[in-house]
Design a protein around this motif. Sequence first.
Motif, PDB file in Angstrom:
ATOM      1  N   LYS A 133       0.841  -1.207   0.000  1.00 25.43           N
ATOM      2  CA  LYS A 133       0.000   0.000   0.000  1.00 25.43           C
ATOM      3  C   LYS A 133       0.868   1.246   0.000  1.00 25.43           C
ATOM      4  O   LYS A 133       0.597   2.221  -0.713  1.00 25.43           O
ATOM      5  CB  LYS A 133      -0.921  -0.008   1.221  1.00 25.43           C
ATOM      6  N   PHE A 134       1.941   1.211   0.807  1.00 24.80           N
ATOM      7  CA  PHE A 134       2.880   2.338   0.831  1.00 24.80           C
ATOM      8  C   PHE A 134       3.514   2.545  -0.545  1.00 24.80           C
ATOM      9  O   PHE A 134       3.663   3.669  -1.013  1.00 24.80           O
ATOM     10  CB  PHE A 134       3.963   2.083   1.879  1.00 24.80           C
ATOM     11  N   VAL A 135       3.876   1.438  -1.204  1.00 24.18           N
ATOM     12  CA  VAL A 135       4.500   1.510  -2.531  1.00 24.18           C
ATOM     13  C   VAL A 135       3.560   2.154  -3.549  1.00 24.18           C
ATOM     14  O   VAL A 135       3.953   3.030  -4.329  1.00 24.18           O
ATOM     15  CB  VAL A 135       4.935   0.095  -3.002  1.00 24.18           C
ATOM     16  N   LEU A 136       2.283   1.734  -3.542  1.00 24.99           N
ATOM     17  CA  LEU A 136       1.304   2.292  -4.491  1.00 24.99           C
ATOM     18  C   LEU A 136       1.088   3.790  -4.242  1.00 24.99           C
ATOM     19  O   LEU A 136       1.030   4.586  -5.183  1.00 24.99           O
ATOM     20  CB  LEU A 136      -0.027   1.542  -4.375  1.00 24.99           C
ATOM     21  N   VAL A 137       0.994   4.174  -2.973  1.00 25.44           N
ATOM     22  CA  VAL A 137       0.836   5.598  -2.636  1.00 25.44           C
ATOM     23  C   VAL A 137       2.071   6.382  -3.067  1.00 25.44           C
ATOM     24  O   VAL A 137       1.971   7.490  -3.619  1.00 25.44           O
ATOM     25  CB  VAL A 137       0.576   5.772  -1.122  1.00 25.44           C
ATOM     26  N   ALA A 138       3.265   5.800  -2.843  1.00 23.41           N
ATOM     27  CA  ALA A 138       4.514   6.464  -3.230  1.00 23.41           C
ATOM     28  C   ALA A 138       4.578   6.677  -4.740  1.00 23.41           C
ATOM     29  O   ALA A 138       4.963   7.758  -5.214  1.00 23.41           O
ATOM     30  CB  ALA A 138       5.711   5.634  -2.760  1.00 23.41           C
ATOM     31  N   ILE A 139       4.189   5.667  -5.525  1.00 19.05           N
ATOM     32  CA  ILE A 139       4.193   5.802  -6.987  1.00 19.05           C
ATOM     33  C   ILE A 139       3.223   6.893  -7.422  1.00 19.05           C
ATOM     34  O   ILE A 139       3.536   7.712  -8.303  1.00 19.05           O
ATOM     35  CB  ILE A 139       3.829   4.449  -7.649  1.00 19.05           C
ATOM     36  N   LEU A 140       2.027   6.935  -6.791  1.00 18.86           N
ATOM     37  CA  LEU A 140       1.033   7.968  -7.115  1.00 18.86           C
ATOM     38  C   LEU A 140       1.569   9.363  -6.791  1.00 18.86           C
ATOM     39  O   LEU A 140       1.462  10.292  -7.610  1.00 18.86           O
ATOM     40  CB  LEU A 140      -0.262   7.701  -6.337  1.00 18.86           C
ATOM     41  N   VAL A 141       2.167   9.520  -5.614  1.00 20.57           N
ATOM     42  CA  VAL A 141       2.711  10.819  -5.207  1.00 20.57           C
ATOM     43  C   VAL A 141       3.841  11.250  -6.143  1.00 20.57           C
ATOM     44  O   VAL A 141       3.912  12.417  -6.573  1.00 20.57           O
ATOM     45  CB  VAL A 141       3.219  10.753  -3.745  1.00 20.57           C
TER      46      VAL A 141
END
Length: 634
Positions: free
Chosen positions: A330-338
């Motif tokens: 979940k952190f990885v997906l949020v990081a990619i989005l940001v």
Amino acid sequence: MNNQNEFKPYIPADKVTPEITVTSIAMGILLAIIFGAANAYLGLRVGMTVSASIPAAVISMGVIRIIMRKNSILESNIVQTIGSAGESLAAGAIFTLPALFLWAAEGQMEKPDILSMTLIALLGGLLGVFFMVPLRNALIVKEHGILPYPEGTACAEVLLAGEKGGANASTVFAGMGFAAIFKFIIDGLRLVSGEISFRVKGFAGEIGTQIYPAVMSVGYICGARISSYMFAGGILSWLVIIPMIVLFGQDIILYPGKEAIGAIFEAGGASAIWSTYIRYIGAGALAAGGIISLIKSLPLIVKTFGGAMKSMSGVKADSNLRTSKDLNFKFVLVAILVLTILVWLVPAIPVSFIGACIIVVFGFFFATVSSRMVGLVGSSNNPVSGMAIATLLITTLILKATGTDGAFGMMSAISIGSIICIVSAIAGDTSQDLKTGYLLGATPRKQQIGEIVGVVSAAFAISATLYLLDSAWGFGSEQLGAPQATLMKLIIEGVMQGNLPWALVFIGAFIAITVEIIGIPVLPFAIGVYLPVQLNACIMVGGLIRLALDKMKRNKEEKEAIVNDGILFCSGMIAGEGLVGILLALLAVFGLDQVFDLSAKLGISPIVSDIGGIVLFAVIILSVLKFSLWRKRK
């Protein structure tokens, strides 16, 4: 097929040993900056970079085991993980970002600032790491025994061998020291010539060699085969094409030249013909070579992407095992989005919303492809330049079709291409590092944090290095040819403006196609066509030394030890020369380079300088033999 339950790493999953420590982070950051800056300098000179994983691993072993008296193989692994990220970030950045400086030199736009280049390198590197997190279980774990990951496996073997002792670190440090001295004698004190050339009266061709330790080291590390392809390309351009241009075009004014060919040759010799015409032929050969390598890889690319997506959907890690813990998805997906939003909204990065979408789609696709291809054929054969060319062509066409053209369109295209190129390079490097960690029993999450640390620490260092080198000598010069970046610039201009000397570009393209038909690897040959023959000849010398050692009549174990010691020494020489090259660039920017220049003060004649260069070149060769063939071993 092996899986996590069947494979037993060196350090068992239930055993916890130090990994991320103050020592490993500090050493890793230092090596990321050193090897990142040195590889940026090397790549801009010779169009090739070398892997930093093994030298970083050897140095970390030497410091941690010998100096600090610690027995921590996973700590050494984190050092090489952080250190190698700098080299990969440099490889991605130098392929593209210097194009911005080349346009600035032509007055088409303002020179890029350090902040914008740092952000491009940083965001591209972070995306490369995060894209690899969900792929690790699919490609490293499930495909263990199928994908060998040559460099990652070799690095693990080096670290395991280091458990018996870390004395080989002295070989890397010796290489750094010797090369630093040689480089300073040549380009700092200028006591001897850095390049020796030979000409025949009445013939416009030229042959010769540079005498730089890093250039020769590239030949040793790549081997005689690749070196010979590059040298053959140099012979074609400098002893065939240049003489033909001068012979048949004496009184002709040929675009992009602004005066008769004979006058250009009279004023600047073969080098002037090279800079005016041959670079476009070489760029055409490089572009064709990149596209050919991509086309040849297409079946594998399609299979790779499909297989990886299927693996990702079907594999679940056992999160209870230390050796299966990745960064939180979940952190990885949020990081990619940001990161994607930052690429779009940060003013320092000239990328529109469409450009940001292109980065995510192409970035994830090429990260997947890059990861699996380095697993099959190694990082050296990963067609990053082909992927970058394809990305730039498609991106530039999309931007022009949507009305984003002119200077902003060109800046946007090269920024998108830079980020995707960096993503591909970092994804390949991260894959090799994760393979090393998988074999040793490292914690994936800690390695992924290490990759992030390496990217962050190297991003500013590499952008500052690019800025410094351009200020000192300028990209596209004889000192810094920047072949890939020049090629990317030509591709974008060709689509946006249509003002290229297409006849020269097509000549180079058809040379590449001919070479491919007769079975010669086209990319090293094309790089040889583009680069000065003196540089190719120096690389060839290194290749011949490697060939002589490979052909020795020794037992297999002894021969491998000799060759590997040579690789470590040459890796050190590349780092040492790169660092002194950056120091000399700094002196040149501040106008202090003349303080150390003894050539004029001592009145050294060109003949004496050339003889001194030959003598020093012999000393460089002997130093390689001293630390490989003639090294005393217990």
